[in-house]
Design an enzyme around this catalytic site. Structure first.
Site, mmCIF file in Angstrom:
data_model
loop_
_atom_site.group_PDB
_atom_site.id
_atom_site.type_symbol
_atom_site.label_atom_id
_atom_site.label_comp_id
_atom_site.label_asym_id
_atom_site.label_seq_id
_atom_site.Cartn_x
_atom_site.Cartn_y
_atom_site.Cartn_z
ATOM 1 N N ARG A 31 0.838 -1.272 -0.209
ATOM 2 C CA ARG A 31 -0.087 0.373 -0.007
ATOM 3 C C ARG A 31 0.884 1.453 0.069
ATOM 4 N NH1 ARG A 31 -3.215 0.589 4.592
ATOM 5 N NH2 ARG A 31 -4.498 2.094 2.993
ATOM 6 N N GLU A 181 -13.837 -12.846 13.262
ATOM 7 C CA GLU A 181 -14.163 -11.453 12.334
ATOM 8 C C GLU A 181 -14.699 -12.541 10.955
ATOM 9 O OE1 GLU A 181 -11.817 -8.312 9.078
ATOM 10 O OE2 GLU A 181 -11.625 -9.260 11.358
ATOM 11 N N LYS A 223 -17.067 -9.459 13.783
ATOM 12 C CA LYS A 223 -17.239 -8.151 13.141
ATOM 13 C C LYS A 223 -16.638 -9.042 11.436
ATOM 14 C CE LYS A 223 -13.127 -5.821 11.012
ATOM 15 N NZ LYS A 223 -11.764 -5.323 11.906
ATOM 16 N N SER A 265 -15.237 -3.307 5.711
ATOM 17 C CA SER A 265 -16.164 -2.314 5.386
ATOM 18 C C SER A 265 -15.764 -3.425 3.984
ATOM 19 C CB SER A 265 -14.964 -1.329 5.184
ATOM 20 O OG SER A 265 -13.308 -1.199 4.844
ATOM 21 N N GLY A 266 -14.804 -3.938 4.120
ATOM 22 C CA GLY A 266 -15.141 -5.167 3.302
ATOM 23 C C GLY A 266 -14.374 -4.708 1.265
ATOM 24 N N GLY A 267 -13.774 -3.590 1.158
ATOM 25 C CA GLY A 267 -13.773 -3.394 -0.242
ATOM 26 C C GLY A 267 -14.691 -2.100 -0.716
ATOM 27 N N ARG A 295 -9.589 -0.126 5.353
ATOM 28 C CA ARG A 295 -9.349 1.131 4.329
ATOM 29 C C ARG A 295 -10.603 1.842 4.531
ATOM 30 N NH1 ARG A 295 -9.032 -3.635 -0.063
ATOM 31 N NH2 ARG A 295 -10.550 -4.850 1.586
#
Length: 345
Positions: A31, A181, A223, A265-267, A295
């Protein structure tokens, strides 16, 4: 109320979410490189320091999840990350899984590993100041007639659920609250209904294993993913539709004793994840619904900072903006206009 339950309740306190800054060294380095920043240990440390020292972060964030590298590092002033976070009113959290590996007997599927030696690692993390931990299981959805059709397999679902339960039991043994999660991934062309069915299957399996392991459900935070169509799907859904689909699945599959639910948020884009979170607040649930975004919170901060010491404040303003938007979502005051009104200069 037990100490574990008190900590779990603190993690999902009204108006607060959890910041996930626990990317692995490889992921964080990639990143940084993508943003034009050298992927060095010092830059990874400086970036995480920027995040946790954002002014008034504790007003909207209850705790921060870190990876092993950062958990053992220190801020520029010499304080360790756990020490500094505790002084700033933030609960220190630690990611303890070691990533997904090929699952024998399930071609094309993975299982999250890291149970070997976990009891000893948790004892060390507790001594270093960890108050909670995280373990992520990733579940892909297969479609069509090719490789991966019909995934996830029952064996995959059971293996992940069993590992999550063993992890959670070990955390509670060490006096650490487990974030459980199970993430059903957005990758694929499946629709909302398929995501709902798989998410329900996964959650039911997880809670069956948690019960079998004797895990105190009042001392965990769940989560999960939101119920959304796959990234390659042509299905268009509104925030209200996502909220109803997600809450319907949760109410049917999640035990009411759970301390709270903090969504990943999962993308999703930052604004879309926030809009979905806001819509869920209008629905009745037995648990608080909050966020544990990675993210969805920090991407704007990384872009604004760009690895430049003189732009630390810009990165912190970007993070503060995203936290403010999500806090507003929890409080029922979020609107599209807020995205621009609070945008960092």
């Amino acid at each position: 109320m037990t100490e574990l339950a008190r900590t779990a309740a603190q993690m999902v306190a009204p108006g607060k979410g959890i910041l996930a800054a626990d990317e692995s060294i490889a992921t964080m380095s990639a990143r940084l490189e993508k943003t034009g920043v050298a992927p060095t240990e010092e830059n990874r440390r400086a970036y995480r320091e920027l995040l946790v020292t954002t002014p008034r972060l504790a007003s909207g964030i209850s705790g921060v999840i870190l990876c092993d590298e950062t958990f053992r590092q220190s801020l520029a002033d010499g304080r360790t990350f756990p020490e500094a976070m505790a002084q700033l009113g933030l609960l220190p959290g630690i990611k303890v899984d070691t990533g997904a590996r090929h699952l024998a007997g399930a071609p094309g599927e993975t299982v999250t590993e890291g149970l070997d030696g976990l009891r000893e690692r948790l004892a060390e993390y507790a001594a270093l100041g960890a108050r909670f931990a995280k373990w992520r299981a990733v579940v892909g959805i297969g479609a069509g007639t090719g490789t991966g059709a019909g995934q996830p397999s029952p064996w995959k679902v059971r293996a992940d659920a069993h590992a999550l339960a063993r992890y959670a039991a070990l955390c509670q043994e060490a006096g650490i609250v487990p974030i459980v999660e199970p993430e059903v991934l957005m990758e694929g062309a499946h629709g909302t209904a398929r995501c709902a069915a798989v998410t329900s299957e996964v959650l039911r399996a997880v809670f069956a294993e948690l019960e079998a392991a004797g895990v105190d459900l009042e001392g965990i935070v769940l989560k999960p993913n939101m119920v959304v169509p796959g990234r390659d799907s042509f299905e268009v859904v509104t925030p209200d539709e996502v909220a109803r689909a997600t809450v319907t699945v949760l109410r049917a599959a999640v035990d009411e004793r759970v301390a709270g639910i903090a969504f990943l948020s999962g993308g999703q884009s930052a604004a879309r994840a926030t809009a979905h979170l806001a819509a869920m607040q209008r629905l009745e649930t037995p648990w608080p619904l909050t966020f544990s975004f990675g993210r969805g919170l920090v991407d704007p901060a990384l872009a604004a900072w760009h690895g430049e010491p003189g732009r630390v404040s810009a990165g912190q303003r970007a993070l503060a903006h995203r936290v403010a938007c999500n806090t507003a979502a929890l409080q029922g005051t979020y609107t599209d206009a807020l995205e621009d009104a609070h945008a960092p200069a």
